[in-house]
Write a protein that holds these residues in place. Structure first.
Motif, PDB file in Angstrom:
ATOM      1  N   TRP A 119       1.503   0.019  21.896  1.00  0.00           N
ATOM      2  CA  TRP A 119       1.270   1.454  21.695  1.00  0.00           C
ATOM      3  C   TRP A 119       0.054   1.873  22.505  1.00  0.00           C
ATOM      4  N   ILE A 120      -0.057   3.184  22.702  1.00  0.00           N
ATOM      5  CA  ILE A 120      -1.141   3.699  23.545  1.00  0.00           C
ATOM      6  C   ILE A 120      -2.077   4.594  22.742  1.00  0.00           C
ATOM      7  N   LYS A 121      -3.287   4.681  23.250  1.00  0.00           N
ATOM      8  CA  LYS A 121      -4.288   5.603  22.716  1.00  0.00           C
ATOM      9  C   LYS A 121      -5.167   6.031  23.887  1.00  0.00           C
ATOM     10  N   GLY A 122      -5.285   7.331  24.093  1.00  0.00           N
ATOM     11  CA  GLY A 122      -6.176   7.856  25.121  1.00  0.00           C
ATOM     12  C   GLY A 122      -7.497   8.257  24.493  1.00  0.00           C
ATOM     13  N   TYR A 123      -8.580   7.700  24.999  1.00  0.00           N
ATOM     14  CA  TYR A 123      -9.902   7.980  24.450  1.00  0.00           C
ATOM     15  C   TYR A 123     -10.710   8.959  25.291  1.00  0.00           C
ATOM     16  N   GLY A 124     -10.200   9.346  26.449  1.00  0.00           N
ATOM     17  CA  GLY A 124     -10.983  10.249  27.288  1.00  0.00           C
ATOM     18  C   GLY A 124     -12.317   9.624  27.637  1.00  0.00           C
ATOM     19  N   ILE A 125     -13.401  10.353  27.331  1.00  0.00           N
ATOM     20  CA  ILE A 125     -14.751   9.862  27.636  1.00  0.00           C
ATOM     21  C   ILE A 125     -15.470   9.343  26.390  1.00  0.00           C
ATOM     22  N   GLU A 126     -14.745   9.152  25.292  1.00  0.00           N
ATOM     23  CA  GLU A 126     -15.339   8.734  24.015  1.00  0.00           C
ATOM     24  C   GLU A 126     -15.992   7.358  24.039  1.00  0.00           C
ATOM     25  N   ARG A 127     -15.489   6.442  24.835  1.00  0.00           N
ATOM     26  CA  ARG A 127     -15.968   5.054  24.822  1.00  0.00           C
ATOM     27  C   ARG A 127     -16.383   4.610  26.223  1.00  0.00           C
ATOM     28  N   PRO A 128     -17.469   5.150  26.728  1.00  0.00           N
ATOM     29  CA  PRO A 128     -17.877   4.813  28.094  1.00  0.00           C
ATOM     30  C   PRO A 128     -18.526   3.436  28.216  1.00  0.00           C
ATOM     31  N   GLU A 129     -18.387   2.851  29.380  1.00  0.00           N
ATOM     32  CA  GLU A 129     -19.161   1.658  29.730  1.00  0.00           C
ATOM     33  C   GLU A 129     -20.595   2.130  29.917  1.00  0.00           C
ATOM     34  N   THR A 130     -21.553   1.407  29.393  1.00  0.00           N
ATOM     35  CA  THR A 130     -22.946   1.864  29.492  1.00  0.00           C
ATOM     36  C   THR A 130     -23.900   0.810  30.021  1.00  0.00           C
ATOM     37  N   ASP A 131     -23.479  -0.437  30.051  1.00  0.00           N
ATOM     38  CA  ASP A 131     -24.372  -1.508  30.468  1.00  0.00           C
ATOM     39  C   ASP A 131     -24.192  -1.804  31.958  1.00  0.00           C
ATOM     40  N   CYS A 132     -24.451  -0.773  32.780  1.00  0.00           N
ATOM     41  CA  CYS A 132     -24.277  -0.921  34.220  1.00  0.00           C
ATOM     42  C   CYS A 132     -25.011   0.223  34.925  1.00  0.00           C
ATOM     43  N   ASP A 133     -25.119   0.094  36.229  1.00  0.00           N
ATOM     44  CA  ASP A 133     -25.670   1.153  37.065  1.00  0.00           C
ATOM     45  C   ASP A 133     -24.814   2.408  36.878  1.00  0.00           C
ATOM     46  N   PRO A 134     -25.412   3.604  36.789  1.00  0.00           N
ATOM     47  CA  PRO A 134     -24.614   4.823  36.525  1.00  0.00           C
ATOM     48  C   PRO A 134     -23.419   5.023  37.460  1.00  0.00           C
ATOM     49  N   ALA A 135     -23.580   4.769  38.741  1.00  0.00           N
ATOM     50  CA  ALA A 135     -22.455   4.940  39.673  1.00  0.00           C
ATOM     51  C   ALA A 135     -21.357   3.922  39.377  1.00  0.00           C
ATOM     52  N   GLU A 136     -21.756   2.702  39.062  1.00  0.00           N
ATOM     53  CA  GLU A 136     -20.782   1.661  38.730  1.00  0.00           C
ATOM     54  C   GLU A 136     -20.105   1.973  37.398  1.00  0.00           C
ATOM     55  N   CYS A 137     -20.867   2.468  36.429  1.00  0.00           N
ATOM     56  CA  CYS A 137     -20.290   2.834  35.127  1.00  0.00           C
ATOM     57  C   CYS A 137     -19.218   3.908  35.294  1.00  0.00           C
ATOM     58  N   THR A 138     -19.476   4.870  36.160  1.00  0.00           N
ATOM     59  CA  THR A 138     -18.487   5.928  36.389  1.00  0.00           C
ATOM     60  C   THR A 138     -17.170   5.328  36.847  1.00  0.00           C
ATOM     61  N   ARG A 139     -17.225   4.406  37.803  1.00  0.00           N
ATOM     62  CA  ARG A 139     -16.014   3.741  38.292  1.00  0.00           C
ATOM     63  C   ARG A 139     -15.362   2.916  37.193  1.00  0.00           C
ATOM     64  N   LEU A 140     -16.154   2.208  36.412  1.00  0.00           N
ATOM     65  CA  LEU A 140     -15.623   1.342  35.361  1.00  0.00           C
ATOM     66  C   LEU A 140     -15.001   2.129  34.211  1.00  0.00           C
ATOM     67  N   ASN A 141     -15.378   3.383  34.066  1.00  0.00           N
ATOM     68  CA  ASN A 141     -14.809   4.212  33.005  1.00  0.00           C
ATOM     69  C   ASN A 141     -13.411   4.714  33.337  1.00  0.00           C
ATOM     70  N   ARG A 142     -12.962   4.578  34.553  1.00  0.00           N
ATOM     71  CA  ARG A 142     -11.601   4.965  34.960  1.00  0.00           C
ATOM     72  C   ARG A 142     -10.701   3.758  34.751  1.00  0.00           C
ATOM     73  N   ARG A 143     -10.393   3.477  33.488  1.00  0.00           N
ATOM     74  CA  ARG A 143      -9.725   2.212  33.190  1.00  0.00           C
ATOM     75  C   ARG A 143      -8.729   2.333  32.043  1.00  0.00           C
TER      76      ARG A 143
END
Length: 159
Positions: A119-143
């Protein structure tokens, strides 16, 4: 020439079990069919281009490995969680994250994984990666993250 080739081939010895290359999960001591094997050897995260829900070649390869593993390990259920990065607004990112999760879901189903197990669940921006460089976190959040479950959670559709 043929005699020489056969002589060379007959000199080859079988590789012993100890000499066979190990997967990361085997090297760490985890058994086949475990959640650790899935995470270490198969991969549970698939990344997407900005604003896209299309699987690229690498994402498709990971999803195909996931499908094969899930088919070989039918005791597991899978929750497919979509995520997005900041630009686009909350509602748009929620829809994008759902489309990303649905893209992986559709590929798993097309490969023969039973729909009742995933089953699927879309979280949008609710659960961001945070333990990384901001530019890298942005890329890692597209997952999309595929998490194994032993039972359905409250986000699973009623069965």
């Amino acid at each position: 020439m043929l005699v020489l080739s056969l002589g060379i081939l007959s000199g080859c010895q079988a590789i012993s079990e100890a000499e066979k290359p190990q997967t990361p999960s085997q090297a760490a001591g985890f058994a086949p069919g475990t959640e650790e094997e899935f995470m270490l050897d198969i991969g549970r995260r698939i990344y997407f281009a900005e604003g896209s829900s299309d699987l690229d070649d690498k994402g498709r390869e990971i999803a195909l490995r996931q499908a094969a593993w899930l088919k070989a390990n039918p005791r597991w259920l899978a929750k497919i969680q979509g995520h997005a990065d900041e630009p686009g607004g909350e509602a748009a990112n929620k829809r994008l994250s759902e489309r990303r999760a649905k893209a992986v879901y559709d590929l798993l189903i097309a490969q023969g994984v039973e729909a009742k197990r995933i089953w699927i669940k879309g979280y949008g921006i609710e659960r961001p990666e945070t333990d990384c460089d901001p530019a890298e976190c942005t890329r890692l959040n597209r997952r999309v993250t595929v998490n194994l479950r032993e039972e359905y959670d409250d986000t699973a559709p009623q069965r």
